[in-house]
Design a protein around this motif. Sequence first.
Motif, PDB file in Angstrom:
ATOM      1  N   GLY A  19      -1.439  -4.214  -7.275  1.00 31.26           N
ATOM      2  CA  GLY A  19      -2.795  -4.482  -6.800  1.00 31.26           C
ATOM      3  C   GLY A  19      -2.808  -5.536  -5.701  1.00 31.26           C
ATOM      4  N   PRO A  20      -4.005  -5.950  -5.277  1.00 34.16           N
ATOM      5  CA  PRO A  20      -4.133  -6.920  -4.182  1.00 34.16           C
ATOM      6  C   PRO A  20      -3.461  -8.265  -4.468  1.00 34.16           C
ATOM      7  CG  PRO A  20      -6.232  -5.829  -4.582  1.00 34.16           C
ATOM      8  CD  PRO A  20      -5.317  -5.420  -5.696  1.00 34.16           C
ATOM      9  N   ARG A  21      -3.349  -8.640  -5.745  1.00 34.92           N
ATOM     10  CA  ARG A  21      -2.708  -9.920  -6.058  1.00 34.92           C
ATOM     11  C   ARG A  21      -1.252  -9.943  -5.582  1.00 34.92           C
ATOM     12  NH1 ARG A  21      -4.113 -10.431 -11.153  1.00 34.92           N
ATOM     13  NH2 ARG A  21      -5.868 -11.852 -10.893  1.00 34.92           N
ATOM     14  N   ARG A  27       0.815  -1.212   0.000  1.00 35.27           N
ATOM     15  CA  ARG A  27       0.000   0.000   0.000  1.00 35.27           C
ATOM     16  C   ARG A  27       0.855   1.273   0.000  1.00 35.27           C
ATOM     17  NH1 ARG A  27      -5.327  -1.121   0.962  1.00 35.27           N
ATOM     18  NH2 ARG A  27      -5.735   1.005   1.645  1.00 35.27           N
ATOM     19  N   SER A  28       2.077   1.175   0.499  1.00 35.49           N
ATOM     20  CA  SER A  28       2.950   2.358   0.548  1.00 35.49           C
ATOM     21  C   SER A  28       3.493   2.755  -0.812  1.00 35.49           C
ATOM     22  CB  SER A  28       4.131   2.091   1.494  1.00 35.49           C
ATOM     23  OG  SER A  28       3.695   1.967   2.819  1.00 35.49           O
ATOM     24  N   VAL A  29       3.379   1.882  -1.811  1.00 34.40           N
ATOM     25  CA  VAL A  29       3.928   2.195  -3.128  1.00 34.40           C
ATOM     26  C   VAL A  29       2.820   2.453  -4.151  1.00 34.40           C
ATOM     27  CG1 VAL A  29       4.117  -0.150  -4.090  1.00 34.40           C
ATOM     28  CG2 VAL A  29       5.899   1.559  -4.588  1.00 34.40           C
ATOM     29  N   ARG A  30       1.601   2.699  -3.647  1.00 36.86           N
ATOM     30  CA  ARG A  30       0.488   3.082  -4.521  1.00 36.86           C
ATOM     31  C   ARG A  30       0.329   4.599  -4.457  1.00 36.86           C
ATOM     32  NH1 ARG A  30      -3.803  -1.371  -2.210  1.00 36.86           N
ATOM     33  NH2 ARG A  30      -2.905  -3.229  -3.220  1.00 36.86           N
ATOM     34  N   PRO A  31       0.581   5.304  -5.553  1.00 33.38           N
ATOM     35  CA  PRO A  31       0.593   6.775  -5.502  1.00 33.38           C
ATOM     36  C   PRO A  31      -0.750   7.407  -5.168  1.00 33.38           C
ATOM     37  CG  PRO A  31       0.774   5.976  -7.767  1.00 33.38           C
ATOM     38  CD  PRO A  31       0.916   4.778  -6.881  1.00 33.38           C
TER      39      PRO A  31
END
Length: 336
Positions: free
Chosen positions: A264-266, A242-246
Amino acid sequence: MSETFSDPERAEQLVQACEKIRAQVGRVVVGQETVVEQILIAILARGHCLLEGVPGLAKTLMVKSLADAMHLAFHRIQFTPDLMPADITGTDIIQESDAGHRELVFDKGPIFTQMLLADEINRTPPKTQAALLEAMQEHEVTVGGTTYKLQEPFFVLATQNPIEQEGTYPLPEAQRDRFLFLVNVEYPTRDQEAMIIDRTTGSFDSKVEPVVTGDEIIAFQKTVRMVPLPEHVRNFVLDIVRSVRPREESCLPWVRQLVEWGPGPRACQQLVLASKARALLHGRYHVTIDDIEALALPVLRHRIVPTFNAEAEGISVADLVKRLLADVPRPKAQLL
């Protein structure tokens, strides 16, 4: 930790089987121990691998040797610009019976195997690449409105050449996400290359013998899912991804400048499954932070899209993953 691992005997069998597989592959492939381990982890996690490396690094030989050591049916497809989806999945053909009646019969394509090598997968157009999607996700193939189950276990190991761009078709992000790992196959060391010369230009001859069966692989895959995941390790996986999702409020400060799209969640699912397999291979009955950190790069390197600015500055995805692991705090184990 609330859960305990309940089948140490099966775990020991898994470790012994993987050691035998490594030994058999080592009879014909020099070096590449890290690559072989990552492929084994992907197989135990019921995932697929994308192998990236220049020609001549024994990628095809490695995959064929693994299939032989595991006594699995093996097919190789050479992907070319004129390859059609039916060349992979198969097609209905008209066949005349002895009585003179004509009927449609399904002629199975090479995807009906247990270990499929998709060689140079980025040399064929997206329409043909997409023929693998259903097989990779659902382990089945639909042709002419009829769905056919594939034989278990089933794995796709695809290769691509990282240095050639002309005449290639990069895999769409959705299809890259279907691969558990993107494994970089590196050049051998000087000593390893000397051994390759001696083996391939002399009278050396060796054959890979089957040491496990497909049914045993399926049983090992079930054992991997039984490995406990401590809560603090699960939280660490969530923090990393989650920390690497802009577009996440909780992303790291530099992510919005350097990352266009995050995983993504995968990515969470497959990082956990792969880490469970690695834990067993390293003699542990639970996942640790070390497992997550060791496998974060092959799991994430094909799921992060850098921005134009990052590419212009020469920042690779590997650099981003290393920075990510350095910036996300390692949680402490919660003892009960």
